[in-house]
Design a protein around this motif. Structure first.
Motif, PDB file in Angstrom:
ATOM      1  N   VAL A  29       0.877  -1.241  -0.198  1.00  0.00           N
ATOM      2  CA  VAL A  29      -0.067  -0.065  -0.285  1.00  0.00           C
ATOM      3  C   VAL A  29       0.923   1.443  -0.037  1.00  0.00           C
ATOM      4  O   VAL A  29       0.483   2.369  -0.642  1.00  0.00           O
ATOM      5  CB  VAL A  29      -1.004   0.081   1.348  1.00  0.00           C
ATOM      6  N   GLY A  30       1.910   1.197   0.592  1.00  0.00           N
ATOM      7  CA  GLY A  30       3.081   2.332   0.964  1.00  0.00           C
ATOM      8  C   GLY A  30       3.481   2.677  -0.400  1.00  0.00           C
ATOM      9  O   GLY A  30       3.735   3.893  -0.768  1.00  0.00           O
ATOM     10  N   LEU A  31       3.796   1.825  -1.329  1.00  0.00           N
ATOM     11  CA  LEU A  31       4.471   2.054  -2.604  1.00  0.00           C
ATOM     12  C   LEU A  31       3.210   1.944  -3.577  1.00  0.00           C
ATOM     13  O   LEU A  31       3.660   1.639  -4.987  1.00  0.00           O
ATOM     14  CB  LEU A  31       5.254   1.132  -2.847  1.00  0.00           C
ATOM     15  N   TYR A  32       1.932   2.052  -3.454  1.00  0.00           N
ATOM     16  CA  TYR A  32       0.967   2.332  -4.367  1.00  0.00           C
ATOM     17  C   TYR A  32       0.831   0.909  -5.147  1.00  0.00           C
ATOM     18  O   TYR A  32       0.606   1.220  -6.516  1.00  0.00           O
ATOM     19  CB  TYR A  32       0.934   3.410  -5.132  1.00  0.00           C
ATOM     20  N   TRP A  33       0.863  -0.005  -4.715  1.00  0.00           N
ATOM     21  CA  TRP A  33       0.842  -1.360  -5.408  1.00  0.00           C
ATOM     22  C   TRP A  33       1.798  -1.784  -6.368  1.00  0.00           C
ATOM     23  O   TRP A  33       1.493  -2.473  -7.077  1.00  0.00           O
ATOM     24  CB  TRP A  33      -0.670  -1.239  -5.878  1.00  0.00           C
ATOM     25  N   THR A  34       2.815  -0.846  -6.386  1.00  0.00           N
ATOM     26  CA  THR A  34       3.717  -1.241  -7.424  1.00  0.00           C
ATOM     27  C   THR A  34       4.704  -2.640  -7.311  1.00  0.00           C
ATOM     28  O   THR A  34       5.052  -3.138  -8.199  1.00  0.00           O
ATOM     29  CB  THR A  34       4.993   0.033  -7.246  1.00  0.00           C
ATOM     30  N   ALA A  70      -3.554 -10.190  -5.499  1.00  0.00           N
ATOM     31  CA  ALA A  70      -2.964  -9.753  -3.791  1.00  0.00           C
ATOM     32  C   ALA A  70      -3.643  -8.304  -3.527  1.00  0.00           C
ATOM     33  O   ALA A  70      -3.328  -8.017  -2.440  1.00  0.00           O
ATOM     34  CB  ALA A  70      -1.431  -9.682  -4.041  1.00  0.00           C
ATOM     35  N   TRP A  71      -4.252  -7.533  -4.396  1.00  0.00           N
ATOM     36  CA  TRP A  71      -4.678  -6.402  -4.026  1.00  0.00           C
ATOM     37  C   TRP A  71      -6.008  -6.674  -2.983  1.00  0.00           C
ATOM     38  O   TRP A  71      -6.170  -5.909  -2.094  1.00  0.00           O
ATOM     39  CB  TRP A  71      -5.306  -5.431  -4.955  1.00  0.00           C
ATOM     40  N   ILE A  72      -6.452  -7.989  -2.776  1.00  0.00           N
ATOM     41  CA  ILE A  72      -7.333  -8.249  -2.010  1.00  0.00           C
ATOM     42  C   ILE A  72      -6.746  -8.645  -0.453  1.00  0.00           C
ATOM     43  O   ILE A  72      -5.993  -9.638  -0.349  1.00  0.00           O
ATOM     44  CB  ILE A  72      -8.313  -9.292  -2.304  1.00  0.00           C
ATOM     45  N   PRO A  73      -7.142  -7.682   0.439  1.00  0.00           N
ATOM     46  CA  PRO A  73      -6.339  -7.648   1.817  1.00  0.00           C
ATOM     47  C   PRO A  73      -5.897  -9.197   2.462  1.00  0.00           C
ATOM     48  O   PRO A  73      -4.851  -9.552   2.215  1.00  0.00           O
ATOM     49  CB  PRO A  73      -7.250  -7.175   2.693  1.00  0.00           C
ATOM     50  N   PHE A  74      -6.810  -9.862   2.914  1.00  0.00           N
ATOM     51  CA  PHE A  74      -6.285 -11.026   3.427  1.00  0.00           C
ATOM     52  C   PHE A  74      -5.906 -12.385   2.469  1.00  0.00           C
ATOM     53  O   PHE A  74      -5.215 -13.256   2.582  1.00  0.00           O
ATOM     54  CB  PHE A  74      -7.198 -11.800   4.504  1.00  0.00           C
TER      55      PHE A  74
END
Length: 95
Positions: A29-34, A70-74
């Motif tokens: 999240v901190g690197l904007y999903w990069t 992987a953008w889906i949290p768990f």
């Protein structure tokens, strides 16, 4: 050690890092999903190299799927951990 085996160790280690609760999510999240895009590219390149060296491809295919969901949290955390396990087992085996 072949290139595909080295790439399995590297990508497996990175998947394990991203699978650590809170830390992995904070990195993504901190690197904007990069990191997910970088891992997708790494898995695609590694899949091609593994294919040319006639090595197992399961871990990289799983890694590609992981990078896509992987953008889906768990779900992402669990998939990163599973991908890391598969990649490191494949890297540790002599073929």
């Amino acid at each position: 050690m072949g290139a595909s085996r080295l790439l399995k160790w590297v990508s497996g280690g990175l998947e394990a890092l991203l699978g650590i609760p809170l830390l992995g999510g904070s990195i993504v999240v901190g690197l904007y999903w990069t990191p997910l895009l970088v891992m997708l590219a790494l898995h695609i390149v590694s899949l091609i190299i593994s294919s040319k060296e006639n090595r197992k491809k399961t871990g990289h295919i799983l890694g590609i799927v992981t990078s896509c969901v992987a953008w889906i949290p768990f779900v992402g955390m669990i998939m990163h951990i599973i991908s890391a396990i598969f990649l490191m087992i494949e890297a540790g085996k002599d073929e």
